[in-house]
Scaffold this motif. Sequence first.
Motif, PDB file in Angstrom:
ATOM      1  N   LEU A   1       0.008  10.324   7.240  1.00 35.03           N
ATOM      2  CA  LEU A   1      -1.047  10.440   6.227  1.00 35.03           C
ATOM      3  C   LEU A   1      -1.193  11.884   5.750  1.00 35.03           C
ATOM      4  CD1 LEU A   1      -3.852   8.050   7.567  1.00 35.03           C
ATOM      5  CD2 LEU A   1      -2.068   7.602   5.862  1.00 35.03           C
ATOM      6  N   SER A   2      -1.002  12.860   6.649  1.00 35.56           N
ATOM      7  CA  SER A   2      -1.090  14.263   6.247  1.00 35.56           C
ATOM      8  C   SER A   2       0.014  14.631   5.269  1.00 35.56           C
ATOM      9  CB  SER A   2      -1.013  15.170   7.481  1.00 35.56           C
ATOM     10  OG  SER A   2      -2.152  15.004   8.303  1.00 35.56           O
ATOM     11  N   GLY A   3       1.178  13.999   5.434  1.00 41.73           N
ATOM     12  CA  GLY A   3       2.275  14.244   4.499  1.00 41.73           C
ATOM     13  C   GLY A   3       2.133  13.490   3.195  1.00 41.73           C
ATOM     14  N   SER A   4       1.241  12.489   3.186  1.00 40.03           N
ATOM     15  CA  SER A   4       1.053  11.666   1.990  1.00 40.03           C
ATOM     16  C   SER A   4      -0.142  12.106   1.162  1.00 40.03           C
ATOM     17  CB  SER A   4       0.854  10.189   2.394  1.00 40.03           C
ATOM     18  OG  SER A   4       1.941   9.705   3.142  1.00 40.03           O
TER      19      SER A   4
ATOM     20  N   GLY B   1       9.206   6.622  -3.295  1.00 37.64           N
ATOM     21  CA  GLY B   1       8.342   5.995  -4.282  1.00 37.64           C
ATOM     22  C   GLY B   1       9.026   4.922  -5.093  1.00 37.64           C
ATOM     23  N   THR B   2      10.082   4.312  -4.529  1.00 39.22           N
ATOM     24  CA  THR B   2      10.860   3.324  -5.279  1.00 39.22           C
ATOM     25  C   THR B   2      10.666   1.889  -4.814  1.00 39.22           C
ATOM     26  OG1 THR B   2      12.749   3.683  -3.799  1.00 39.22           O
ATOM     27  CG2 THR B   2      12.648   5.014  -5.806  1.00 39.22           C
ATOM     28  N   ALA B   3      10.070   1.683  -3.632  1.00 38.29           N
ATOM     29  CA  ALA B   3       9.937   0.321  -3.113  1.00 38.29           C
ATOM     30  C   ALA B   3       8.894   0.293  -2.005  1.00 38.29           C
ATOM     31  CB  ALA B   3      11.281  -0.181  -2.569  1.00 38.29           C
ATOM     32  N   TYR B   4       8.312  -0.888  -1.793  1.00 33.39           N
ATOM     33  CA  TYR B   4       7.436  -1.114  -0.647  1.00 33.39           C
ATOM     34  C   TYR B   4       8.299  -1.709   0.458  1.00 33.39           C
ATOM     35  CZ  TYR B   4       3.528  -0.298  -3.804  1.00 33.39           C
ATOM     36  OH  TYR B   4       2.643   0.268  -4.689  1.00 33.39           O
ATOM     37  N   VAL B   5       8.287  -1.083   1.616  1.00 31.70           N
ATOM     38  CA  VAL B   5       9.235  -1.425   2.680  1.00 31.70           C
ATOM     39  C   VAL B   5       8.521  -2.132   3.814  1.00 31.70           C
ATOM     40  CG1 VAL B   5      10.932  -0.523   4.303  1.00 31.70           C
ATOM     41  CG2 VAL B   5      10.631   0.580   2.068  1.00 31.70           C
ATOM     42  N   GLU B   6       9.081  -3.260   4.233  1.00 29.19           N
ATOM     43  CA  GLU B   6       8.562  -3.987   5.386  1.00 29.19           C
ATOM     44  C   GLU B   6       9.047  -3.318   6.664  1.00 29.19           C
ATOM     45  OE1 GLU B   6       8.755  -8.469   7.421  1.00 29.19           O
ATOM     46  OE2 GLU B   6       9.880  -8.021   5.587  1.00 29.19           O
ATOM     47  N   PRO B   7       8.182  -3.179   7.678  1.00 25.42           N
ATOM     48  CA  PRO B   7       8.643  -2.618   8.952  1.00 25.42           C
ATOM     49  C   PRO B   7       9.523  -3.623   9.700  1.00 25.42           C
ATOM     50  CG  PRO B   7       6.337  -3.272   9.123  1.00 25.42           C
ATOM     51  CD  PRO B   7       6.733  -3.457   7.686  1.00 25.42           C
TER      52      PRO B   7
ATOM     53  N   LEU C   1       0.838  -1.192   0.000  1.00 24.28           N
ATOM     54  CA  LEU C   1       0.000   0.000   0.000  1.00 24.28           C
ATOM     55  C   LEU C   1       0.878   1.249   0.000  1.00 24.28           C
ATOM     56  CD1 LEU C   1      -2.570  -1.029   2.772  1.00 24.28           C
ATOM     57  CD2 LEU C   1      -3.003  -1.032   0.309  1.00 24.28           C
ATOM     58  N   ASP C   2       0.456   2.261  -0.728  1.00 28.15           N
ATOM     59  CA  ASP C   2       1.135   3.544  -0.632  1.00 28.15           C
ATOM     60  C   ASP C   2       0.343   4.470   0.284  1.00 28.15           C
ATOM     61  OD1 ASP C   2      -0.988   4.616  -2.138  1.00 28.15           O
ATOM     62  OD2 ASP C   2       0.117   4.503  -4.017  1.00 28.15           O
ATOM     63  N   GLY C   3       0.941   5.587   0.658  1.00 23.26           N
ATOM     64  CA  GLY C   3       0.323   6.485   1.617  1.00 23.26           C
ATOM     65  C   GLY C   3      -0.993   7.060   1.137  1.00 23.26           C
ATOM     66  N   GLN C   4      -1.082   7.383  -0.151  1.00 20.71           N
ATOM     67  CA  GLN C   4      -2.308   7.936  -0.691  1.00 20.71           C
ATOM     68  C   GLN C   4      -3.458   6.951  -0.560  1.00 20.71           C
ATOM     69  OE1 GLN C   4      -2.733  11.046  -1.905  1.00 20.71           O
ATOM     70  NE2 GLN C   4      -4.880  10.735  -2.432  1.00 20.71           N
ATOM     71  N   THR C   5      -3.190   5.676  -0.823  1.00 23.32           N
ATOM     72  CA  THR C   5      -4.222   4.645  -0.717  1.00 23.32           C
ATOM     73  C   THR C   5      -4.669   4.459   0.730  1.00 23.32           C
ATOM     74  OG1 THR C   5      -3.328   3.496  -2.658  1.00 23.32           O
ATOM     75  CG2 THR C   5      -4.764   2.225  -1.192  1.00 23.32           C
TER      76      THR C   5
ATOM     77  N   VAL D   1       8.770  10.736  10.198  1.00 23.45           N
ATOM     78  CA  VAL D   1       7.961  10.007   9.223  1.00 23.45           C
ATOM     79  C   VAL D   1       8.376  10.436   7.820  1.00 23.45           C
ATOM     80  CG1 VAL D   1       6.012   9.812  10.815  1.00 23.45           C
ATOM     81  CG2 VAL D   1       6.053  11.673   9.148  1.00 23.45           C
ATOM     82  N   ASN D   2       8.168   9.521   6.859  1.00 23.48           N
ATOM     83  CA  ASN D   2       8.517   9.770   5.455  1.00 23.48           C
ATOM     84  C   ASN D   2       9.973  10.185   5.288  1.00 23.48           C
ATOM     85  OD1 ASN D   2       6.346   9.129   3.700  1.00 23.48           O
ATOM     86  ND2 ASN D   2       5.217  10.920   4.417  1.00 23.48           N
ATOM     87  N   ALA D   3      10.862   9.550   6.069  1.00 16.02           N
ATOM     88  CA  ALA D   3      12.281   9.836   5.935  1.00 16.02           C
ATOM     89  C   ALA D   3      12.776   9.328   4.579  1.00 16.02           C
ATOM     90  CB  ALA D   3      13.062   9.160   7.061  1.00 16.02           C
ATOM     91  N   PRO D   4      13.677  10.037   3.935  1.00 19.84           N
ATOM     92  CA  PRO D   4      14.174   9.595   2.627  1.00 19.84           C
ATOM     93  C   PRO D   4      15.016   8.334   2.753  1.00 19.84           C
ATOM     94  CG  PRO D   4      15.435  11.465   3.424  1.00 19.84           C
ATOM     95  CD  PRO D   4      14.294  11.292   4.380  1.00 19.84           C
ATOM     96  N   GLY D   5      15.176   7.644   1.631  1.00 21.20           N
ATOM     97  CA  GLY D   5      15.994   6.434   1.607  1.00 21.20           C
ATOM     98  C   GLY D   5      15.200   5.235   1.135  1.00 21.20           C
ATOM     99  N   GLU D   6      15.798   4.450   0.254  1.00 25.82           N
ATOM    100  CA  GLU D   6      15.096   3.309  -0.333  1.00 25.82           C
ATOM    101  C   GLU D   6      14.629   2.312   0.714  1.00 25.82           C
ATOM    102  OE1 GLU D   6      15.741  -0.189  -3.742  1.00 25.82           O
ATOM    103  OE2 GLU D   6      17.364   1.210  -3.245  1.00 25.82           O
ATOM    104  N   ASN D   7      15.418   2.142   1.785  1.00 24.83           N
ATOM    105  CA  ASN D   7      15.106   1.130   2.796  1.00 24.83           C
ATOM    106  C   ASN D   7      14.489   1.717   4.061  1.00 24.83           C
ATOM    107  OD1 ASN D   7      16.240  -0.988   1.187  1.00 24.83           O
ATOM    108  ND2 ASN D   7      18.274  -0.263   1.789  1.00 24.83           N
ATOM    109  N   SER D   8      14.049   2.966   4.022  1.00 21.60           N
ATOM    110  CA  SER D   8      13.487   3.615   5.211  1.00 21.60           C
ATOM    111  C   SER D   8      11.990   3.324   5.310  1.00 21.60           C
ATOM    112  CB  SER D   8      13.709   5.128   5.155  1.00 21.60           C
ATOM    113  OG  SER D   8      15.075   5.443   5.184  1.00 21.60           O
ATOM    114  N   TYR D   9      11.577   2.733   6.427  1.00 22.62           N
ATOM    115  CA  TYR D   9      10.148   2.506   6.634  1.00 22.62           C
ATOM    116  C   TYR D   9       9.503   3.851   6.955  1.00 22.62           C
ATOM    117  CZ  TYR D   9       5.726   0.767   8.410  1.00 22.62           C
ATOM    118  OH  TYR D   9       4.381   0.546   8.596  1.00 22.62           O
ATOM    119  N   PRO D  10       8.450   4.248   6.221  1.00 22.35           N
ATOM    120  CA  PRO D  10       7.986   5.636   6.298  1.00 22.35           C
ATOM    121  C   PRO D  10       7.143   6.009   7.512  1.00 22.35           C
ATOM    122  CG  PRO D  10       6.688   4.415   4.698  1.00 22.35           C
ATOM    123  CD  PRO D  10       7.791   3.498   5.142  1.00 22.35           C
TER     124      PRO D  10
END
Length: 520
Positions: free
Chosen positions: A186-189, A251-257, A132-136, A286-295
């Motif tokens: 969610l407010s940032g997404s 927006g490059t990957a879905y990250v597992e917590p 899931l992405d943040g918008q969804t 929240v929403n920290a940059p990085g491919e492997n960062s859980y948002p």
Amino acid sequence: MPLKSAAMAAAITAAIAVGLAAAAHAQLAAPDASMSFSIDAAGATFPFPLIDKWRVEYAREHPNVSLNYQSIGSGGGITQHIERTVNFAATDAPMSSGEAELAPNTLHIPETLGAVVVAYNIPSVPDSGLQLDGQTVAMIFLGEIERWDDERIAAQNPGVALPDEAIVPIQRSDGSGTTFVFTDYLSGSSADFEERIGKGKSVPWPGGVSSSGNEGVAGTIRTTPHSVGYVELAYAFQTGMAYAHIENADGTAYVEPTIASIRAASAGAAASLPLAAESWEGVSIVNAPGENSYPISSLTYLLLYSDLGGVADSIDEAHAIVHIVHWMLTSGQVHSEPLLYVPLPEEITRIGTDALQFVTHNGMSVWAAAAESPYGETTSSQATGAEDRGASMEGGGCLIATAAYGTEMAPQVQALRELRDGRLLGTESGSAFMAAFNAAYYSFSPAVADLERQSPEIRGLVRALITPMLHSLSIMSLSDGGEAGTLALGSLVIALNAGMYVAAPAAAASWAWRRSRRGV
């Protein structure tokens, strides 16, 4: 912030800054083993599994110090901190400027890093990994995506057989730091979410089902097919709940917590964090940059007054408070990873440990007093003070029930808490009863809870014994909140439990004894 408060905060900050070199090698002695201390704290449910583990492990090393932590939500913790009814509090949301004005000279001390997960109960999709992405996620909680097989969910989950079932959103009913972190994300997404709902510890959800505490939300999701909600990672993991992988900020990957992805989110945060005595309003990772960062990662905090004179009855008690908090930030961090919390990086740990070296009690340095060990000069009684605070606290604990059931009966336990807070404590008789109950309850409940965790047999026995009592307490829901009705129903509950636990066993024993005397 008023000028006086701002000046005081600046003075504390300056004292910390100029005193670090001299204090760097200071050591804090353990609390005096000849004295007993009962430390009261309350607040966030987000770090409760870790704080409860700290309670147990610290007591092993220092059996003369007991910690009573009420998992009542960040909002409740901040309220009790402001009212000075606890020794320290815990919150996932930094205090607002308005709250800080009511509790001047508060230190924000980061205690651990964790994550909020989007947990779901889809019988046909039992495993974690729904993408899931943040918008969804925002659209689900806005009520704009109503069914699991919606094309916007399906597009992110090719090959997953999503059911044609209505989505049941579950959210927190109490003031919650977990809600703050989730709505911050969610407010940032979603600009629509930010405009319509916004971020906060309590927000106007447009629909769904509400439940109190991380425990309550987790329990409701587990018992509600096709539901989705947000809980702290440890609660989802410990109860075997399925949770989503969330698209990263890039927006490059879905990250597992995971420990690694939460740590990645915090990697660049330390350098920009304020000192403990400064304002933390607006701090977020929240929403920290990085491919492997859980948002949806977050710091969670302990709130402690820089002068403990208003919440500790003696320099000795203040020393015990500072010592246990210091232990949590240092030795206690080894217990984080097994519970899916991230140990604090050294740079963030120092924010708290540096500040603790300048905490005072009525102007006297707690750290220096501990080194000098002036125990014989103390005249106030820690035990009496702790009992007085325990009797005045409006909360109450469920340590025995929590150890017996985990989150299995969380909705029932939360419903009882709401009865207590909404009706029982609204009457003089109910408040008097809870004051006496709390003073007695905390004298034995931590020891019973420890025994339950150590022995499955004892846990099973306690479950069998307390289940009838928990169900009998629901009678109080018939109260209209008035003094006479509450007193009558409370008397009925006490009589019913006396019959179940005293009269009935006594009658059975008497009957068995008479039969044995007759040789039957």
